[in-house]
Scaffold this motif. Structure first.
Motif, PDB file in Angstrom:
ATOM      1  N   UNK A 286       0.838  -1.200   0.000  1.00 11.39           N
ATOM      2  CA  UNK A 286       0.000   0.000   0.000  1.00 11.39           C
ATOM      3  C   UNK A 286       0.874   1.251   0.000  1.00 11.39           C
ATOM      4  N   UNK A 287       2.002   1.189   0.724  1.00 11.35           N
ATOM      5  CA  UNK A 287       2.907   2.332   0.737  1.00 11.35           C
ATOM      6  C   UNK A 287       3.513   2.542  -0.640  1.00 11.35           C
ATOM      7  N   UNK A 288       3.874   1.427  -1.308  1.00  6.30           N
ATOM      8  CA  UNK A 288       4.421   1.547  -2.669  1.00  6.30           C
ATOM      9  C   UNK A 288       3.387   2.201  -3.582  1.00  6.30           C
ATOM     10  N   UNK A 289       2.121   1.772  -3.438  1.00  8.29           N
ATOM     11  CA  UNK A 289       1.071   2.322  -4.296  1.00  8.29           C
ATOM     12  C   UNK A 289       0.906   3.820  -4.028  1.00  8.29           C
ATOM     13  N   UNK A 290       0.932   4.216  -2.740  1.00  9.70           N
ATOM     14  CA  UNK A 290       0.733   5.637  -2.469  1.00  9.70           C
ATOM     15  C   UNK A 290       1.929   6.450  -2.937  1.00  9.70           C
ATOM     16  N   UNK A 291       3.129   5.862  -2.872  1.00 12.09           N
ATOM     17  CA  UNK A 291       4.288   6.558  -3.433  1.00 12.09           C
ATOM     18  C   UNK A 291       4.096   6.796  -4.921  1.00 12.09           C
ATOM     19  N   UNK A 292       3.584   5.761  -5.615  1.00 10.53           N
ATOM     20  CA  UNK A 292       3.335   5.915  -7.048  1.00 10.53           C
ATOM     21  C   UNK A 292       2.319   7.003  -7.335  1.00 10.53           C
ATOM     22  N   UNK A 293       1.250   7.039  -6.524  1.00  2.54           N
ATOM     23  CA  UNK A 293       0.212   8.050  -6.755  1.00  2.54           C
ATOM     24  C   UNK A 293       0.774   9.455  -6.534  1.00  2.54           C
ATOM     25  N   UNK A 294       1.600   9.609  -5.473  1.00  2.00           N
ATOM     26  CA  UNK A 294       2.209  10.913  -5.207  1.00  2.00           C
ATOM     27  C   UNK A 294       3.095  11.314  -6.371  1.00  2.00           C
ATOM     28  N   UNK A 295       3.881  10.339  -6.874  1.00  2.00           N
ATOM     29  CA  UNK A 295       4.765  10.643  -8.001  1.00  2.00           C
ATOM     30  C   UNK A 295       3.950  11.061  -9.221  1.00  2.00           C
ATOM     31  N   UNK A 296       2.781  10.431  -9.409  1.00  2.00           N
ATOM     32  CA  UNK A 296       1.937  10.795 -10.554  1.00  2.00           C
ATOM     33  C   UNK A 296       1.464  12.239 -10.432  1.00  2.00           C
ATOM     34  N   UNK A 297       1.073  12.629  -9.229  1.00  6.39           N
ATOM     35  CA  UNK A 297       0.636  14.023  -9.035  1.00  6.39           C
ATOM     36  C   UNK A 297       1.784  14.991  -9.293  1.00  6.39           C
ATOM     37  N   UNK A 298       2.983  14.619  -8.815  1.00  2.94           N
ATOM     38  CA  UNK A 298       4.133  15.498  -9.047  1.00  2.94           C
ATOM     39  C   UNK A 298       4.388  15.627 -10.539  1.00  2.94           C
ATOM     40  N   UNK A 299       4.233  14.501 -11.252  1.00  4.28           N
ATOM     41  CA  UNK A 299       4.423  14.513 -12.705  1.00  4.28           C
ATOM     42  C   UNK A 299       3.407  15.434 -13.378  1.00  4.28           C
ATOM     43  N   UNK A 300       2.144  15.342 -12.926  1.00  3.91           N
ATOM     44  CA  UNK A 300       1.107  16.194 -13.512  1.00  3.91           C
ATOM     45  C   UNK A 300       1.406  17.661 -13.216  1.00  3.91           C
TER      46      UNK A 300
END
Lengths: 220, 111
Positions: free
Chosen positions: B31-45
């Motif tokens: 779950x932590x890996x998934x939330x890291x990915x989501x945060x990275x996606x927002x940073x990318x956007x």
């Protein structure tokens, strides 16, 4: 069933990659300038968090408080760990204290200048929590507990949450402190105050979490 | 495009970890890996239109979008506190179910 899930995941992956997600054309004047003008602080992210999305931030702080309280209540009926493991050698202690000093100074800097430079309340709180965690892994847990009790840290945590909620409700109602000169330390109305309150809250909250984990688990 | 693919792969790795791993601690890590990915996606956007920190300065710069950054800051703090709460719950569960396999826990608790 498992392969169905994997196939669905890969299909979603391809869909997200191939279908373009359009964004609106850049708004003129830019979002940053509009937010800075409205909130009176140069750091647009702080401006959004503590002004445009303040309603959201209140509940963020409330959820954080409830999570820490939940940890405390869930572990309340457990027997405390009777063996506490920590670093006892001198080099580790010196390094941890040095790191804690730097981390605490960084935390204060981020809290009071969070509306001018990168940083803000949450980052400052995490820096303060790191400082406390570094001290906690090298010194005795009774001593940490005694300091926590003597300075009434738990009470201060709750008081800072309450002041935060009252101040943000006042801001949401529409009472605004004067903005002052853009880019100076005392400017931006309530934003620096909210930053400092959040920093205090997150620092004390993570201190409480560190103490709970050391007490019932014997290890950070 | 390549960055987006990497970020989405991280999110999906975390997601499959949550549903396929049986061990509860592994589920929390996934779950932590998934939330890291989501945060990275927002940073990318946020970095789509410009890469400079959204802090007003005198020089004309192309700022990153501050709105996704502010939105995801909430998720970071909430993620941290939820993780602490979940780990405490797992600590309590581990007294009775030392293996922490979700199927074992279900079996032990079915009347």
């Amino acid at each position: 069933m498992r392969w169905l899930y994997v196939a669905a995941g890969i299909a979603l992956f391809v869909k997200m990659l191939l279908i373009a997600n359009p964004s609106p054309d850049p708004i003129q004047p830019s979002i940053v300038e509009a937010v800075v003008q409205d909130s009176g602080v140069p750091n647009a992210v702080s401006g959004i968090i503590f002004r445009n999305r303040l309603y959201d931030t209140i509940f963020e702080v409330v959820v954080f408080t409830i999570a820490i309280l939940g940890c405390k209540f869930l572990l309340a009926n457990e027997p405390p760990s009777n063996r506490i493991r920590q670093f006892t050698d001198q080099p580790s202690i010196v390094l941890a204290r040095l790191g804690a000093t730097i981390s605490a100074l960084v935390g204060i800097e981020l809290a009071i200048r969070g509306h001018l430079s990168p940083g803000g309340g949450f980052a400052a709180g995490v820096a303060g929590g790191t400082a406390i965690g570094l001290i906690a892994i090298t010194s005795s847990s009774e001593w940490m507990q005694a300091i926590y009790k003597r300075w009434h840290a738990a009470t201060w945590e709750k008081v800072s949450v309450l002041i935060f909620i009252v101040l943000s409700v006042l801001t949401l109602v529409g009472l605004e402190l004067p903005h002052g000169e853009l880019g100076t330390l005392f400017s931006g109305g309530a934003v620096p105050l909210l930053n400092i309150l959040v920093a205090i809250k997150v620092t004390l909250g993570s201190w409480a979490a560190v103490l709970i984990f050391i007490r019932y688990r014997g290890l950070l | 495009m390549f960055l987006e693919a990497c970020v989405l792969a991280t999110v999906l790795c975390g997601f499959f970890g949550i549903i396929f791993k049986k061990n509860l601690v592994m589920k929390i890590i996934a779950m932590d890996v998934m939330s890291t990915g989501v945060i990275a996606y927002y940073v990318l956007v946020a970095g789509r239109d410009g890469l400079f920190t959204p802090i007003l300065s005198d020089r004309p710069l192309t700022y990153a979008d501050p709105v996704p950054q502010a939105v995801i800051l909430t998720a970071i703090v909430i993620g941290f506190s939820i993780q602490a709460l979940m780990l405490v719950g797992v600590m309590k569960l581990s007294r009775d179910n030392p293996t922490l396999e979700s199927s074992e826990i279900e079996q032990n608790n079915t009347p």
